[in-house]
Design a protein around this motif. Structure first.
Motif, PDB file in Angstrom:
ATOM      1  N   GLY A   1       0.815  -1.198   0.000  1.00 39.25           N
ATOM      2  CA  GLY A   1       0.000   0.000   0.000  1.00 39.25           C
ATOM      3  C   GLY A   1       0.851   1.251   0.000  1.00 39.25           C
ATOM      4  O   GLY A   1       2.019   1.237  -0.380  1.00 39.25           O
TER       5      GLY A   1
ATOM      6  N   VAL B   1      -0.965   6.978  -6.840  1.00 37.50           N
ATOM      7  CA  VAL B   1      -2.321   7.388  -6.477  1.00 37.50           C
ATOM      8  C   VAL B   1      -3.166   7.515  -7.742  1.00 37.50           C
ATOM      9  O   VAL B   1      -4.302   7.030  -7.812  1.00 37.50           O
ATOM     10  CB  VAL B   1      -2.310   8.710  -5.684  1.00 37.50           C
ATOM     11  CG1 VAL B   1      -3.729   9.205  -5.433  1.00 37.50           C
ATOM     12  CG2 VAL B   1      -1.579   8.510  -4.362  1.00 37.50           C
TER      13      VAL B   1
ATOM     14  N   GLU C   1      -3.484   3.671  -9.210  1.00 33.43           N
ATOM     15  CA  GLU C   1      -4.014   2.566  -8.401  1.00 33.43           C
ATOM     16  C   GLU C   1      -5.046   2.987  -7.354  1.00 33.43           C
ATOM     17  O   GLU C   1      -5.760   2.130  -6.826  1.00 33.43           O
ATOM     18  CB  GLU C   1      -2.847   1.851  -7.708  1.00 33.43           C
ATOM     19  CG  GLU C   1      -1.860   1.260  -8.706  1.00 33.43           C
ATOM     20  CD  GLU C   1      -0.629   0.663  -8.043  1.00 33.43           C
ATOM     21  OE1 GLU C   1       0.026  -0.170  -8.674  1.00 33.43           O
ATOM     22  OE2 GLU C   1      -0.326   1.033  -6.886  1.00 33.43           O
ATOM     23  N   TYR C   2      -5.109   4.278  -7.069  1.00 38.38           N
ATOM     24  CA  TYR C   2      -6.095   4.797  -6.114  1.00 38.38           C
ATOM     25  C   TYR C   2      -6.776   6.017  -6.744  1.00 38.38           C
ATOM     26  O   TYR C   2      -6.896   7.080  -6.135  1.00 38.38           O
ATOM     27  CB  TYR C   2      -5.423   5.190  -4.796  1.00 38.38           C
ATOM     28  CG  TYR C   2      -4.621   4.083  -4.134  1.00 38.38           C
ATOM     29  CD1 TYR C   2      -5.244   3.162  -3.297  1.00 38.38           C
ATOM     30  CD2 TYR C   2      -3.253   3.969  -4.347  1.00 38.38           C
ATOM     31  CE1 TYR C   2      -4.516   2.157  -2.682  1.00 38.38           C
ATOM     32  CE2 TYR C   2      -2.518   2.951  -3.738  1.00 38.38           C
ATOM     33  CZ  TYR C   2      -3.150   2.049  -2.906  1.00 38.38           C
ATOM     34  OH  TYR C   2      -2.420   1.049  -2.309  1.00 38.38           O
TER      35      TYR C   2
ATOM     36  N   LEU D   1      -9.221   8.479  -5.116  1.00 36.57           N
ATOM     37  CA  LEU D   1      -8.666   9.475  -4.208  1.00 36.57           C
ATOM     38  C   LEU D   1      -8.187  10.698  -4.978  1.00 36.57           C
ATOM     39  O   LEU D   1      -8.466  11.837  -4.594  1.00 36.57           O
ATOM     40  CB  LEU D   1      -7.522   8.862  -3.399  1.00 36.57           C
ATOM     41  CG  LEU D   1      -6.774   9.800  -2.451  1.00 36.57           C
ATOM     42  CD1 LEU D   1      -7.724  10.463  -1.465  1.00 36.57           C
ATOM     43  CD2 LEU D   1      -5.671   9.042  -1.717  1.00 36.57           C
TER      44      LEU D   1
ATOM     45  N   LEU E   1     -11.760   3.418   0.434  1.00 32.92           N
ATOM     46  CA  LEU E   1     -10.510   2.662   0.307  1.00 32.92           C
ATOM     47  C   LEU E   1     -10.083   1.982   1.609  1.00 32.92           C
ATOM     48  O   LEU E   1      -9.072   1.290   1.647  1.00 32.92           O
ATOM     49  CB  LEU E   1      -9.383   3.596  -0.158  1.00 32.92           C
ATOM     50  CG  LEU E   1      -9.505   4.136  -1.582  1.00 32.92           C
ATOM     51  CD1 LEU E   1      -8.482   5.236  -1.822  1.00 32.92           C
ATOM     52  CD2 LEU E   1      -9.353   3.020  -2.612  1.00 32.92           C
TER      53      LEU E   1
ATOM     54  N   LEU F   1      -2.899   3.643   3.118  1.00 29.16           N
ATOM     55  CA  LEU F   1      -3.825   2.978   2.209  1.00 29.16           C
ATOM     56  C   LEU F   1      -3.440   1.509   2.103  1.00 29.16           C
ATOM     57  O   LEU F   1      -2.250   1.182   1.974  1.00 29.16           O
ATOM     58  CB  LEU F   1      -3.765   3.610   0.817  1.00 29.16           C
ATOM     59  CG  LEU F   1      -4.108   5.089   0.717  1.00 29.16           C
ATOM     60  CD1 LEU F   1      -3.925   5.571  -0.721  1.00 29.16           C
ATOM     61  CD2 LEU F   1      -5.528   5.349   1.191  1.00 29.16           C
TER      62      LEU F   1
ATOM     63  N   PRO G   1      -3.757  -1.920  -3.409  1.00 27.89           N
ATOM     64  CA  PRO G   1      -4.790  -1.493  -4.357  1.00 27.89           C
ATOM     65  C   PRO G   1      -5.864  -2.555  -4.576  1.00 27.89           C
ATOM     66  O   PRO G   1      -5.603  -3.751  -4.549  1.00 27.89           O
ATOM     67  CB  PRO G   1      -4.004  -1.241  -5.648  1.00 27.89           C
ATOM     68  CG  PRO G   1      -2.600  -1.036  -5.221  1.00 27.89           C
ATOM     69  CD  PRO G   1      -2.407  -1.876  -3.999  1.00 27.89           C
TER      70      PRO G   1
ATOM     71  N   HIS H   1     -12.524   3.097 -10.682  1.00 28.51           N
ATOM     72  CA  HIS H   1     -12.599   4.095  -9.619  1.00 28.51           C
ATOM     73  C   HIS H   1     -13.338   5.326 -10.136  1.00 28.51           C
ATOM     74  O   HIS H   1     -12.942   5.919 -11.137  1.00 28.51           O
ATOM     75  CB  HIS H   1     -11.190   4.511  -9.167  1.00 28.51           C
ATOM     76  CG  HIS H   1     -10.452   3.431  -8.446  1.00 28.51           C
ATOM     77  ND1 HIS H   1      -9.694   3.686  -7.324  1.00 28.51           N
ATOM     78  CD2 HIS H   1     -10.338   2.103  -8.675  1.00 28.51           C
ATOM     79  CE1 HIS H   1      -9.140   2.554  -6.894  1.00 28.51           C
ATOM     80  NE2 HIS H   1      -9.513   1.582  -7.709  1.00 28.51           N
TER      81      HIS H   1
END
Length: 322
Positions: free
Chosen positions: A64, A82, A85-86, A89, A170, A216, A219, A224
């Motif tokens: 993470g 970010v 994979e996120y 956010l 998340l 976090l 992933p 998303h």
């Protein structure tokens, strides 16, 4: 603005020891300084954290990310991992405030921003969150932008932010340093408090406790999405927002603008395949809207349907890079 003592912390471990009774930590100051100018907040002391480190994003052993509390919103949204994979956010951050504010606002400070309820901001009006025991003017007054669920007879203010809604979906964890030097981890879902009969207490942080980072988990993959309905296209808080991560195994959904904290009901996610109405019926089954903000329930359903339409459309990339 009233006079106050100003102190700089040279490292994070030093900060709790510098904080005096009635003091506040200062990071970006994008919310706190405004509240001080309005004399809603009147700390006797500010401990400036900007030289204390805590501004790095590093990978965890589990795969993470660990985000320092002083990482600026702009830098977090632009971080390659970010974005890839996120992405929920990154999209949530970019939907909030303005570029100038994102350049100053920090990860820790964003979590601690206070409600934008008009009764909280006007010191001539009653507000239990600002001054306990004075009443909640919004209950019989202007309530259109305020919460529809998680409220009490003492307060119907909502949590205004975007970033925390994405962190909730998340399953982020918040790391803190307490005044006695001990550390603890707080799941994002437990961090913000519902008002009950103490609406002036926004979070579970103890006196002097400092947010040091947000972690976090590895992933999730999938698609998303962050959708935000507001009164104007930019620089406006959400009437309703939806953060969603949709994978082959199911969906995660969190709502903003509707409650005193980012609102996620895991049992509602289990009804994803039944459609948007089933999801929102479950997520808002205990809602207590006013006549002025009941439209938020329909708006939430429409946003969930929009998420479903987007994830079902052809060509949506895996991971949904921002």
């Amino acid at each position: 603005m009233k006079a106050f003592e100003y102190v700089r912390a040279e490292d994070a471990a030093q900060a709790p020891g510098l904080l005096a009774e009635g003091g506040k930590y200062l990071a970006g100051g994008t919310n706190l300084l405004d509240l001080m100018k309005l004399q809603i907040e009147a700390p006797a002391q500010l401990v400036d954290l900007n030289r204390s480190g805590l501004a790095e994003i590093t990978e965890t052993e589990e795969g993470g990310l660990k985000i320092g509390a002083l990482v600026r919103n702009t830098d977090l949204a632009a971080h390659p991992r970010v974005r890839q994979e996120y992405a929920v956010l990154s999209r949530a951050i970019l939907a909030g405030a303005s570029g100038q504010i994102r350049n100053r606002a920090t990860t820790g400070g964003n979590l601690l921003q206070r409600t934008r309820c008009p009764y909280f901001y006007d010191t001539n009006l009653p507000c239990n969150k600002r001054e306990p025991g004075t009443g909640c003017g919004a209950l019989a007054g202007f309530s259109r932008p305020l919460a529809v669920i998680g409220t009490s007879e003492h307060c119907i203010a909502n949590y205004p932010g975007d970033m925390a809604v994405a962190l909730r979906v998340l399953d982020a964890t918040i790391q803190t340093l307490k005044a006695d030097g001990s550390r603890r981890e707080i799941p994002i879902g437990d961090f913000h408090r519902l008002p009950g009969d103490t609406p002036h207490i926004d979070t579970v942080l103890e006196s002097g406790e400092l947010i040091t980072s947000v972690t976090l988990p590895p992933p999730l993959g999938g698609q998303h999405i962050y959708l935000k309905a507001r009164d104007r296209q930019s620089y406006a808080f959400a009437l309703v927002s939806v953060a969603a991560v949709v994978t082959d195994s199911g969906a995660r959904v969190a709502f903003g603008g509707v409650a005193p904290k980012p609102w996620r009901v895991e049992s509602a996610e289990a009804r994803w395949n039944e459609g948007a109405q089933a999801v929102t019926d479950a997520a808002f089954k205990d809602a207590r809207p006013t006549a002025q903000n009941a439209f938020k329930l329909d708006l939430a359903q429409r946003l969930v349907q929009a998420v479903m339409n987007e994830t079902q459309s052809a060509g949506t990339p895996e991971g949904g890079a921002a």
